[in-house]
Design an enzyme around this catalytic site. Structure first.
Site, PDB file in Angstrom:
ATOM      1  N   LYS A   1      44.779  -0.827 -41.728  1.00 32.29           N
ATOM      2  CA  LYS A   1      44.748  -2.148 -41.107  1.00 32.29           C
ATOM      3  C   LYS A   1      44.169  -2.028 -39.699  1.00 32.29           C
ATOM      4  O   LYS A   1      44.365  -1.025 -39.017  1.00 32.29           O
ATOM      5  CB  LYS A   1      46.165  -2.746 -41.033  1.00 32.29           C
ATOM      6  CG  LYS A   1      46.884  -2.831 -42.381  1.00 32.29           C
ATOM      7  CD  LYS A   1      46.300  -3.897 -43.285  1.00 32.29           C
ATOM      8  CE  LYS A   1      47.098  -4.059 -44.569  1.00 32.29           C
ATOM      9  NZ  LYS A   1      46.918  -2.959 -45.537  1.00 32.29           N
ATOM     10  N   ASP A   2      43.473  -3.081 -39.261  1.00 32.40           N
ATOM     11  CA  ASP A   2      42.854  -3.083 -37.943  1.00 32.40           C
ATOM     12  C   ASP A   2      43.888  -3.271 -36.837  1.00 32.40           C
ATOM     13  O   ASP A   2      45.035  -3.633 -37.085  1.00 32.40           O
ATOM     14  CB  ASP A   2      41.797  -4.178 -37.854  1.00 32.40           C
ATOM     15  CG  ASP A   2      40.616  -3.906 -38.775  1.00 32.40           C
ATOM     16  OD1 ASP A   2      40.382  -2.724 -39.094  1.00 32.40           O
ATOM     17  OD2 ASP A   2      39.938  -4.866 -39.167  1.00 32.40           O
ATOM     18  N   LYS A   3      43.417  -3.097 -35.589  1.00 31.93           N
ATOM     19  CA  LYS A   3      44.336  -3.110 -34.453  1.00 31.93           C
ATOM     20  C   LYS A   3      44.695  -4.514 -33.986  1.00 31.93           C
ATOM     21  O   LYS A   3      45.874  -4.873 -33.963  1.00 31.93           O
ATOM     22  CB  LYS A   3      43.729  -2.323 -33.284  1.00 31.93           C
ATOM     23  CG  LYS A   3      44.622  -2.323 -32.040  1.00 31.93           C
ATOM     24  CD  LYS A   3      44.030  -1.487 -30.926  1.00 31.93           C
ATOM     25  CE  LYS A   3      44.953  -1.516 -29.704  1.00 31.93           C
ATOM     26  NZ  LYS A   3      44.441  -0.707 -28.579  1.00 31.93           N
TER      27      LYS A   3
END
Length: 390
Positions: A92-94
């Site tokens: 998952k992205d930040k």
């Protein structure tokens, strides 16, 4: 070298807006293989297995403004164990609020339940006898807010009436690099065994950077590696590893052995993704209904991720695939890359369905919610409305 994301499904005038103004504007909730949505702020209550062999534990991580790998580093540190004892189903992205399942080996439930890390919540700790593997999810549910819109009532009505049932199955900007989209370029150089150019592209070649980071990359381009090391900060750990390894062995290929094997594989995967995106662009004019010679998945035409064992389609799609191979002057056998991996090539649908798509306007905010199967990118959906990839 572009990333080949050029075409749109929706025939409309796109609007400007701000995506990800706050992490809460981009919510990603993982969906398990059984279809359970790991909802933000909600306990699921996964049941422990009756006869636990004492090995595996799965748990949900809800995090704000943490990407998967950085969050995992903190969890490893908090439990005083090793990275190899952990796994996850997807990354998952930040800059978002995200939920996802993690798995671990050789820990007690209490060790996880007592963790206290800022903006990370651990819950739904479950004893199980199954190892959690990469890809062990159905997909993700996205809830996305686009802010700072300046639209007339007529434009709002027009956009609100739009229905999006499927999207072009491009690999998104994340595959190539959000700030510096160079991952596929590094991958092409690795495929060509030009490890020197791969090194300079990754560690040098400043793009959209300022301050110490800009100066460090400029120093790399000038061959001043020791000076560059002093300027790269904690966010550039991989660049520092590459440079240190090169200074030790004076060998550009050997330098890449300092990186995690998964990252080295990601470079070549990104080059494959770049070529796949171009296939979508070339197929677009023919449409995505079945044509003679197509190889189908779920009754949908697929394109090839070019590798050493690629099986080409027939008909028009086969011509597209072979044209790209010839233009890139590819030797498929060269996708067996010593110390980097064997990239055999697989197939991917060129369009993908969007599930439970909903949209609404409220207080000058356009909110979208939808579900995508694993491996698909929400920013390709939002791009249909805004034209932007980030």
């Amino acid at each position: 070298m572009p990333i080949n994301i050029n075409k749109f499904i929706l025939d409309m005038e796109r609007f400007d807006g701000t995506l990800k103004k706050y992490p809460e504007d981009f919510i990603v909730e993982e969906i398990t293989p059984e279809g359970t949505v790991l909802e933000v702020g909600k306990e699921i209550g996964f049941e422990d297995v009756e006869k636990w062999h004492g090995s595996f534990i799965h748990f949900t991580v809800e995090k704000t403004n943490w990407n998967t790998m950085d969050a995992l580093k903190q969890i490893v540190r908090a439990t005083k164990t090793k990275r190899k004892n952990f796994g996850f189903a997807g990354t998952k992205d930040k800059f978002a609020v995200t939920t996802q399942r993690f798995g671990c080996f050789g820990l007690k439930k209490e060790q996880l339940e007592n963790i206290n890390i800022k903006d990370i919540v651990i819950r739904d700790v479950q004893k199980t006898n199954k190892k959690l593997r990469m890809g062990g999810l159905w997909g993700n549910k996205f809830t996305i807010k686009i802010r700072d819109l300046n639209l007339s009532e007529k434009e709002i009505k027009r956009i609100s009436d739009l229905k999006l049932d499927y999207v072009l199955n491009y690999y998104g900007i994340q595959r190539f690099g959000l700030i510096r989209p160079i991952t596929h370029i590094v991958g092409k150089f690795i495929y060509e065994r030009d490890f020197e150019s791969a090194f300079y592209t990754y560690c040098g070649t400043p793009i959209n950077e300022t301050g110490d980071s800009l100066e460090a990359r400029q120093l790399v381009d000038m061959g001043e590696f020791k000076k560059a090391l002093k300027l790269f900060n904690r966010g550039h750990d991989y660049e520092k590893r590459l440079i240190q390894q090169y200074l030790k062995y004076k060998d550009f290929k050997m330098a890449f052995t300092a990186l995690p094997p998964q990252l080295n594989s990601m470079f070549v995967n990104a080059y494959q993704a770049y070529l796949f995106n171009e296939m979508i662009n070339k197929r677009f004019d023919y449409g995505f209904d079945e044509l003679e010679g197509d190889i189908l998945e779920d009754n949908t035409p697929t394109g090839t991720l070019i590798g050493y064992d690629t099986k080409f389609s027939g008909g028009i799609q086969g011509e597209i695939e072979k044209e790209i191979v010839e233009r890139e002057n590819l030797d498929l056998k060269k996708f067996k890359i010593e110390d980097f991996g064997n990239f055999y090539g697989t197939r991917r649908k060129m369009v993908t369905p969007i599930y439970d798509f909903k949209s609404r306007f409220e207080n000058e905010i356009f909110e979208l919610s939808f579900k995508l199967e694993r491996g698909n990118y929400a920013t390709i959906v939002t791009r249909e409305f805004t034209g932007n990839l980030s």
